[in-house]
Design an enzyme around this catalytic site. Structure first.
Site, short mmCIF file in Angstrom:
data_model
loop_
_atom_site.label_atom_id
_atom_site.label_comp_id
_atom_site.label_asym_id
_atom_site.label_seq_id
_atom_site.Cartn_x
_atom_site.Cartn_y
_atom_site.Cartn_z
N HIS A 32 0.81 -1.21 0.00
CA HIS A 32 0.00 0.00 0.00
C HIS A 32 0.84 1.26 0.00
CE1 HIS A 32 -3.19 -2.86 0.45
NE2 HIS A 32 -3.87 -1.94 -0.19
N CYS B 54 -8.01 -3.41 -12.12
CA CYS B 54 -7.85 -2.23 -11.26
C CYS B 54 -6.65 -2.37 -10.34
CB CYS B 54 -9.12 -1.96 -10.47
SG CYS B 54 -9.49 -3.25 -9.26
C1 PEP Z 1 -5.79 -5.60 -5.88
O1 PEP Z 1 -5.66 -6.49 -5.03
O2 PEP Z 1 -5.24 -5.62 -7.00
C2 PEP Z 1 -6.61 -4.42 -5.58
C3 PEP Z 1 -6.88 -3.54 -6.51
O3 PEP Z 1 -7.01 -4.28 -4.27
P1 PEP Z 1 -6.03 -3.71 -3.11
O4 PEP Z 1 -4.73 -3.36 -3.73
O5 PEP Z 1 -6.70 -2.53 -2.50
O6 PEP Z 1 -5.96 -4.88 -2.19
#
Ligand code: PEP
Ligand code: MG
Length: 563
Positions: free
Chosen positions: A196, A495
């Protein structure tokens, strides 16, 4: 790994995984997490009460100002928490507790520790929200002690001059408040491409290299050249040469930045580009990019600092800000329900003490233990949608079975909204045809799909070679999901961070992916790349990527097809 040779005295190169492209040259600012015990031992103290309290007041003032400055740059709940911490630092009662002990003969650091402890006890006894503020008090104590002994405050302090921020790791809440004007680049020892830290850095457009072994050994204040395209951090470089490279990169980036969309291949096939957003502020910023909407609104990022679940009305107001930023013909917003748990702990939702949280009660799974949480969130989303003119789609994270998808879709449709699920677990990709029978759309979260396909923690810095969406097994699952979407005639987007990689974007479109959602800062580079290729080239790129034996070969093969 340090690769300097004897011939290049003072020159050293550290390597990591580049996650947000760009070059930067500037002084290292180390983010400390604890005050060093040596500095505490070396602290001389004060000769009299007055000088001790003067030192305390100066430290408290500096710490409070730090919180206030951070609050001004944050948004939503983060601002509230930081402002409250500034107030707590200036609290007269706290000062009195410290003063009483200093007057009684205690050394200042001991007086601060005991004064804070007294307040912690009082707050803890009060219970509820006040008890939760005890953690903030302990944070304030560490910051006061750091200021008193002349060390940088633990955690991220906003640099006064433009700097390269170097940390062992950064919490999402730390990263969220960073100002791209003063943070030239981010370098972390831990974390992979899908952590993140990387996601928020991309949102802010700050060049970022993660998983850099030895980064915390960099000398504070020395200038380093961060190349977040190659994944290197060089020290001992010639300042003029480094500045010239940074300028050249900026010029190349400016050329891409002039791309205004809409995205289409050279033979006129339109590609939907969407933005990933975290709150109203990032949505308003993203609305200025050449995107047709939001492909991923990570609602949990609005609540990182919340201790209690917001009411339905509060949630509706927060979501409404994002929807309103994208009002207009043919624009839409995909709201993802809470993805709490694992690497995104949310105080009011996450289960404590899980043995293995990434494989635990995360995302949609939380609704089994706490069904009201999902229902209240869907009510909040529906209320925001009916108050706004923006088309609203809703999707769930961490879906593994057809039954989960069906039940979620029923709840969303009952509120008059379009329902989809994320494909993040390999089981959902393998069952894509049947999942598509019960939902309106799919969105592939390549960050988690990669983590779960490769059995490699997305936060593990030494597994960055596995947590790579170019891994052929991950690409196979993406291609299978896209093909299911084509058969069903329903949208299948990407995404995850893979959508922000211009080269991979070409291959994804070639596989039949219908939309790409990414941080606003990445849109122009992806759009410019897609607009330079034909749809035949996209299909050839997909074939080349799928046929490659490993990520590096895949990148080389697609680069050869595209150029
Ligand atoms: C993913 O896992 O690719 C996603 C878009 O969700 P996050 O990164 O918020 O877990
Ligand atoms: Mg995910």
């Amino acid at each position: 790994m340090v690769t300097s040779s004897a011939a290049e005295v003072g020159h050293a190169t550290l390597r990591g995984t580049p996650v947000v492209p760009g070059l930067a040259f500037g002084p290292v600012l180390l983010v400390a997490h604890e005050v060093s015990p040596a500095a505490v031992v070396a602290y001389a103290g004060h000769d009299d009460v007055e000088s001790a309290l003067t030192a305390y007041d100066a430290a408290a003032q500096a710490v409070a100002e730090g919180f206030t400055a951070k609050a001004a740059r944050a948004s939503g709940a983060a601002t509230e928490v930081l402002t409250a911490s500034a107030g707590l630092t200036r609290d007269k009662g706290l000062r009195q507790a410290v003063a009483t002990r200093v007057e009684g003969g205690a050394p200042l650091l001991e007086a601060v520790h005991e004064g804070v402890a007294q307040f912690v006890d009082v707050f803890t006894a009060m219970g509820g929200l006040m008890a939760e503020r005890a953690t903030d008090l302990l944070d304030i104590e560490r910051r006061l002690v750091a200021r008193l002994v002349g060390e940088p405050e633990p955690g991220v302090v906003l640099p006064e001059a433009a700097s390269v921020l170097v940390a062992a790791d950064l919490a999402p809440a730390d990263t969220a408040g960073l100002d791209p004007d003063v943070v030239l680049a981010l370098v972390t020892e831990k974390g992979g491409a899908t952590s993140h830290t990387a996601i928020i850095a991309r949102q802010l457009g700050i060049p970022c290299v993660v998983g850099v072994a030895g980064a915390m050994g960099l000398e504070p204040g020395t200038s380093v050249l961060v190349d977040a395209i190659a994944g290197t951090v060089e020290s001992g470089v010639d300042a003029d040469a480094a500045t010239a490279r940074v300028e050249a990169d900026r010029a190349a980036r400016a050329a891409t930045d002039s791309w205004t969309g809409p995205a289409a291949t050279t033979d006129g096939v339109r590609v939907k580009l969407l933005a990933n957003v975290a709150d109203g502020e990032s949505a308003r910023h993203a609305a200025g990019a050449p995107v047709v909407g939001v492909g991923l609104f990570r609602t949990e990022l609005c609540f990182l600092d919340r201790r209690d679940e917001p009411s339905v009305e509060q949630q509706a107001a927060i979501y409404g800000e994002v929807l309103d930023a994208f009002a207009g013909e043919d624009r839409y917003v995909v709201v993802r329900t809470l993805d709490a748990g694992s690497d995104k702990p949310i105080a009011f939702a996450t289960l404590d003490d899980e043995e293995n949280p990434a494989l635990g009660v995360r995302g949609l799974r939380l609704s089994v233990h706490n069904p009201g949480l999902l229902e209240r969130q869907l009510d909040g989303i529906a209320a925001a949608a009916s108050a706004s003119a923006t088309e609203t789609w809703v999707m769930a994270p961490m879906v593994a079975t057809i039954a989960e998808a069906r039940e979620f879709a029923e709840q969303v449709r009952a509120r008059g909204l379009k329902a989809g699920v994320m494909v993040e677990v390999p089981s959902a990709a393998l069952l894509a045809d049947r999942v598509l029978e019960v939902v309106d759309f799919l969105s592939i979260g390549t960050n988690d799909l990669t983590q779960y396909t490769m059995a490699a923690d997305r936060l593990a810095s030494d597994l960055a070679h596995l947590t790579d969406p170019w891994q052929p097994a991950v690409l196979q699952l993406i291609a299978a999901t896209a093909a299911a979407g084509q058969r069903a005639g329903k949208p299948v987007g990407v995404c995850g961070e893979a959508a922000a990689d211009p080269l991979l974007a070409v291959a994804l479109i070639g596989m039949g992916i219908t939309s790409l959602s990414m941080a606003a800062a990445a849109v122009r580079a992806v759009g410019a790349q897609l607009s330079s290729v034909s749809s035949d080239t996209c299909r050839a790129a997909a074939e080349a990527a799928l046929a490659a034996p490993d990520p590096m070969a895949g990148r080389d093969a697609v680069r050869a097809v595209v150029s």
